[in-house]
Write a protein that holds these residues in place. Structure first.
Motif, PDB file in Angstrom:
ATOM      1  N   ASP A 138       0.777  -1.101   0.027  1.00 20.84           N
ATOM      2  CA  ASP A 138      -0.073   0.153   0.010  1.00 20.84           C
ATOM      3  C   ASP A 138       0.885   1.186  -0.009  1.00 20.84           C
ATOM      4  OD1 ASP A 138      -2.168  -1.433  -0.034  1.00 20.84           O
ATOM      5  OD2 ASP A 138      -2.669  -1.456   2.290  1.00 20.84           O
ATOM      6  N   LEU A 139       2.229   1.215  -0.219  1.00 21.06           N
ATOM      7  CA  LEU A 139       3.128   2.377  -0.157  1.00 21.06           C
ATOM      8  C   LEU A 139       3.915   2.401  -1.294  1.00 21.06           C
ATOM      9  CD1 LEU A 139       4.491   1.199   3.202  1.00 21.06           C
ATOM     10  CD2 LEU A 139       2.833   2.939   3.003  1.00 21.06           C
ATOM     11  N   THR A 140       4.287   3.778  -1.388  1.00 18.38           N
ATOM     12  CA  THR A 140       5.114   4.133  -2.643  1.00 18.38           C
ATOM     13  C   THR A 140       5.935   5.140  -2.356  1.00 18.38           C
ATOM     14  OG1 THR A 140       5.021   4.886  -5.015  1.00 18.38           O
ATOM     15  CG2 THR A 140       3.420   5.933  -3.406  1.00 18.38           C
ATOM     16  N   ASN A 141       7.448   4.934  -2.859  1.00 19.22           N
ATOM     17  CA  ASN A 141       8.471   6.090  -2.533  1.00 19.22           C
ATOM     18  C   ASN A 141       8.251   7.233  -3.304  1.00 19.22           C
ATOM     19  OD1 ASN A 141      10.960   7.370  -2.461  1.00 19.22           O
ATOM     20  ND2 ASN A 141      11.855   5.469  -1.673  1.00 19.22           N
ATOM     21  N   VAL A 142       8.110   8.440  -2.809  1.00 14.28           N
ATOM     22  CA  VAL A 142       7.876   9.849  -3.594  1.00 14.28           C
ATOM     23  C   VAL A 142       9.204  10.604  -3.382  1.00 14.28           C
ATOM     24  CG1 VAL A 142       5.415   9.540  -3.393  1.00 14.28           C
ATOM     25  CG2 VAL A 142       6.687  10.775  -1.678  1.00 14.28           C
ATOM     26  N   GLY A 143      10.278  10.246  -2.962  1.00 14.75           N
ATOM     27  CA  GLY A 143      11.195  11.171  -2.867  1.00 14.75           C
ATOM     28  C   GLY A 143      12.133  10.883  -1.578  1.00 14.75           C
ATOM     29  N   VAL A 144      13.137  12.002  -1.182  1.00 18.43           N
ATOM     30  CA  VAL A 144      13.912  11.873   0.099  1.00 18.43           C
ATOM     31  C   VAL A 144      13.751  12.899   0.857  1.00 18.43           C
ATOM     32  CG1 VAL A 144      16.417  11.900   0.514  1.00 18.43           C
ATOM     33  CG2 VAL A 144      15.829  10.582  -1.384  1.00 18.43           C
ATOM     34  N   SER A 147      16.105  15.569   5.769  1.00 18.92           N
ATOM     35  CA  SER A 147      16.885  14.922   6.578  1.00 18.92           C
ATOM     36  C   SER A 147      17.802  13.642   5.772  1.00 18.92           C
ATOM     37  CB  SER A 147      16.382  14.295   7.857  1.00 18.92           C
ATOM     38  OG  SER A 147      15.300  13.400   7.345  1.00 18.92           O
ATOM     39  N   GLY A 148      17.565  13.388   4.857  1.00 19.70           N
ATOM     40  CA  GLY A 148      18.075  12.169   4.218  1.00 19.70           C
ATOM     41  C   GLY A 148      17.296  10.712   3.956  1.00 19.70           C
ATOM     42  N   GLY A 149      16.037  10.771   4.789  1.00 19.36           N
ATOM     43  CA  GLY A 149      15.278   9.686   4.992  1.00 19.36           C
ATOM     44  C   GLY A 149      14.543   9.449   3.633  1.00 19.36           C
ATOM     45  N   ILE A 194       8.737   7.239   9.283  1.00 13.18           N
ATOM     46  CA  ILE A 194       8.539   7.762  10.648  1.00 13.18           C
ATOM     47  C   ILE A 194       9.807   7.549  11.314  1.00 13.18           C
ATOM     48  CG2 ILE A 194       7.438   7.229  12.602  1.00 13.18           C
ATOM     49  CD1 ILE A 194       5.051   6.348  10.630  1.00 13.18           C
ATOM     50  N   MET A 195      10.506   6.363  11.246  1.00  9.74           N
ATOM     51  CA  MET A 195      11.722   6.073  12.069  1.00  9.74           C
ATOM     52  C   MET A 195      12.882   7.190  11.720  1.00  9.74           C
ATOM     53  SD  MET A 195      11.751   2.198  12.964  1.00  9.74           S
ATOM     54  CE  MET A 195      11.225   1.407  11.390  1.00  9.74           C
ATOM     55  N   ALA A 196      12.967   7.509  10.213  1.00 10.66           N
ATOM     56  CA  ALA A 196      13.927   8.735   9.905  1.00 10.66           C
ATOM     57  C   ALA A 196      13.813   9.934  10.394  1.00 10.66           C
ATOM     58  CB  ALA A 196      14.104   8.511   8.345  1.00 10.66           C
ATOM     59  N   ASN A 197      12.469  10.285  10.320  1.00  6.01           N
ATOM     60  CA  ASN A 197      12.006  11.447  10.835  1.00  6.01           C
ATOM     61  C   ASN A 197      12.315  11.561  12.596  1.00  6.01           C
ATOM     62  OD1 ASN A 197       9.331  13.289  11.921  1.00  6.01           O
ATOM     63  ND2 ASN A 197      10.622  14.369  10.602  1.00  6.01           N
ATOM     64  N   VAL A 346      22.491   5.712  18.524  1.00  2.84           N
ATOM     65  CA  VAL A 346      21.990   5.091  17.191  1.00  2.84           C
ATOM     66  C   VAL A 346      21.878   6.006  16.132  1.00  2.84           C
ATOM     67  CG1 VAL A 346      19.786   4.025  16.389  1.00  2.84           C
ATOM     68  CG2 VAL A 346      20.148   3.752  18.761  1.00  2.84           C
ATOM     69  N   PRO A 347      22.333   5.670  15.077  1.00  5.16           N
ATOM     70  CA  PRO A 347      22.447   6.445  13.721  1.00  5.16           C
ATOM     71  C   PRO A 347      21.211   6.660  13.247  1.00  5.16           C
ATOM     72  CG  PRO A 347      24.082   4.647  13.497  1.00  5.16           C
ATOM     73  CD  PRO A 347      23.163   4.504  14.847  1.00  5.16           C
ATOM     74  N   ARG A 348      20.965   7.968  12.281  1.00  2.70           N
ATOM     75  CA  ARG A 348      19.655   8.376  11.881  1.00  2.70           C
ATOM     76  C   ARG A 348      18.788   7.272  11.079  1.00  2.70           C
ATOM     77  NH1 ARG A 348      19.890  13.796   8.615  1.00  2.70           N
ATOM     78  NH2 ARG A 348      20.962  14.217  10.580  1.00  2.70           N
ATOM     79  N   ASN A 349      19.889   6.598  10.566  1.00  2.48           N
ATOM     80  CA  ASN A 349      19.136   5.446   9.729  1.00  2.48           C
ATOM     81  C   ASN A 349      18.806   4.039  10.237  1.00  2.48           C
ATOM     82  OD1 ASN A 349      21.753   4.839   9.519  1.00  2.48           O
ATOM     83  ND2 ASN A 349      22.008   4.536   7.458  1.00  2.48           N
ATOM     84  N   LYS A 350      19.090   3.989  11.609  1.00  2.00           N
ATOM     85  CA  LYS A 350      18.928   2.640  12.127  1.00  2.00           C
ATOM     86  C   LYS A 350      17.976   3.038  13.425  1.00  2.00           C
ATOM     87  CE  LYS A 350      22.287   0.563  10.489  1.00  2.00           C
ATOM     88  NZ  LYS A 350      22.300  -0.599   9.328  1.00  2.00           N
TER      89      LYS A 350
END
Length: 423
Positions: A138-144, A147-149, A194-197, A346-350
């Motif tokens: 149900d999800l789609t990628n629309v960019g970056v 913050s880089g996430g 959500i976790m990246a943000n 914890v790094p931003r992407n983890k």
């Protein structure tokens, strides 16, 4: 006698005058309006801020999505949603409307909760879908994100011809204020987004605090997400202690929200009164259903309680801890300090699920003793999470005095999620 919201009831508490230093209450609680809730909403829709009228936006559209809040938010959708649907169908009777519940990282809203929120007629007649942040189909990628996430959002919202949202504006403990752009991120975003943000770096920012949106890195990401999703129109209300609408703002996703935030700030800003014991709540149902949400009310007490003091949190928590990752990480930690230090590394992407709530609770528990007052939750669950439990307020106050002394100074915040406590 001080009244504190608790579940669907009110607790009446007494503090001796020699201890009580002050009561911090949002002016929204006593804000009087002469107009009906319906009139206030319609007035806002008739006078959109920085946008065409909703009726003009829906003309010649074949389909649209209305994003709405989930069961954890006291948005009076039984008032707002019928008005929106009526106004839309008056100019475009054949438009295909989907109501998308912005669950963010929460569990899906149940049918019973939908009926309680919208009314039975809307639930039975309208197409209502829960957003599920982990369902990749149900999800789609629309960019970056700035913050880089990765910005991954619900397909229904991205593929529709017109996207609007309804919600409410109140102080928020790390996004500054709720409402507006939050219907997109975290509302209909993927768990990954959500976790990246909500990464530890951003949560740790001094700008990611109640009442602050300027230079707030979390808010910046959220605004970008709303822009990329093409959120065309918002209806955000402001409510009082009885969850009644006292004002409404409609129009552009940023401009209308900012006007609403200014109004809320004027009402909710209170000057801090330092004390040894701070008593607070989550404003009762629906926000005090679990420990996860109760962290919000604790942050108001955190800003006015002296370090090493006691926070008495009055929250029903009848729905338990509110998140398995949240509970497991807090309860398995040796102590709050160890947990906080681990999360800050914890790094931003983890980022892990519920890390933001874990981080804020650990921050509070590291500096304060928290006593949770509830007779609707398993005491061992609370104690496992490094807090103390009291079945009654009187029991909690006695415990607090035993810790800070009989002469301890006390401040009361009857509704911790409704105030912005400032110096």
């Amino acid at each position: 006698m001080i009244k504190i919201p608790y579940s669907t009831k009110t607790l009446k508490i007494n503090i001796d005058n020699k201890n009580l230093k002050g009561i911090l209450i949002s002016k929204a609680h006593n804000y009087k309006v002469n107009e009906s809730q319906e009139y206030i909403v319609n007035r806002a829709l008739d006078n959109p801020i920085g946008s065409e009228r909703l009726e003009d936006l829906v003309k010649n559209k074949n389909n649209m999505v209305i994003i709405t809040s989930d069961h954890t938010r006291p948005v009076p959708s039984n008032i707002t949603m019928p008005i929106l649907l009526n106004r839309i169908r008056k100019v475009n009777p054949s438009i295909d409307i989907t109501i998308l519940i912005a669950t963010g990282f929460h569990r899906p809203t149940t049918r019973e909760e939908m009926i309680n929120k919208f009314g039975r007629e809307i639930v039975e007649k309208e197409k209502i879908i829960n957003h599920v942040s982990t369902d990749k189909n149900d999800l789609t990628n629309v960019g970056v994100l700035p913050s880089g996430g990765q910005l991954i959002l619900n397909k229904l919202a991205i593929n529709t011809e017109l996207l609007i949202s309804e919600g409410f504006i109140e102080p928020h403990f790390f996004a500054g204020f709720s409402g507006g752009r939050k219907s997109i991120l975290p509302g209909i975003a993927s768990a990954e987004t959500i976790m990246a943000n909500h990464c530890s770096e951003f949560i740790n920012s001094n700008q990611a605090r109640t009442g602050i949106i300027e230079d707030n890195p979390i808010h910046r990401d959220m605004l970008y997400a709303a822009e990329k999703a093409k959120l065309a129109f918002i209806l955000n209300v402001v409510i009082d202690a009885d969850k009644k609408i006292i004002n409404a703002f409609a129009g552009d996703r940023r401009l209308a929200h900012e006007e609403g935030c200014k109004f809320v700030m004027e009402l909710s800003s209170v000057k801090k009164i330092e004390a040894d014991i701070a008593i607070t709540s989550n404003g009762g149902y629906p926000l005090d259903q679990n420990i996860y949400q109760a962290v919000k009310g604790m942050t108001a007490a955190e800003t006015t309680c002296r370090k090493g003091g006691v926070i008495i949190m009055i929250a029903a928590c009848n729905d338990g801890h509110g998140g398995k990752s949240f509970y497991d990480n807090v309860s398995n930690a040796k102590n709050p300090r160890e947990l906080l230090e681990r999360i800050l590394n914890v790094p931003r992407n983890k980022t892990i699920p519920d890390q933001w709530e874990i981080q804020i609770l650990a921050r509070i528990l590291n500096d304060y003793t928290v006593i949770m007052v509830t007779d609707l939750c398993d005491p061992s669950m609370i104690e496992n999470m490094h807090m103390k439990h009291a079945k009654t307020f009187e029991e909690a106050l006695k415990m607090a005095y035993n810790i800070k002394g009989e002469k301890a100074e006390v401040v009361v915040i009857p509704d911790g999620v409704s105030v912005v406590v400032s110096d």
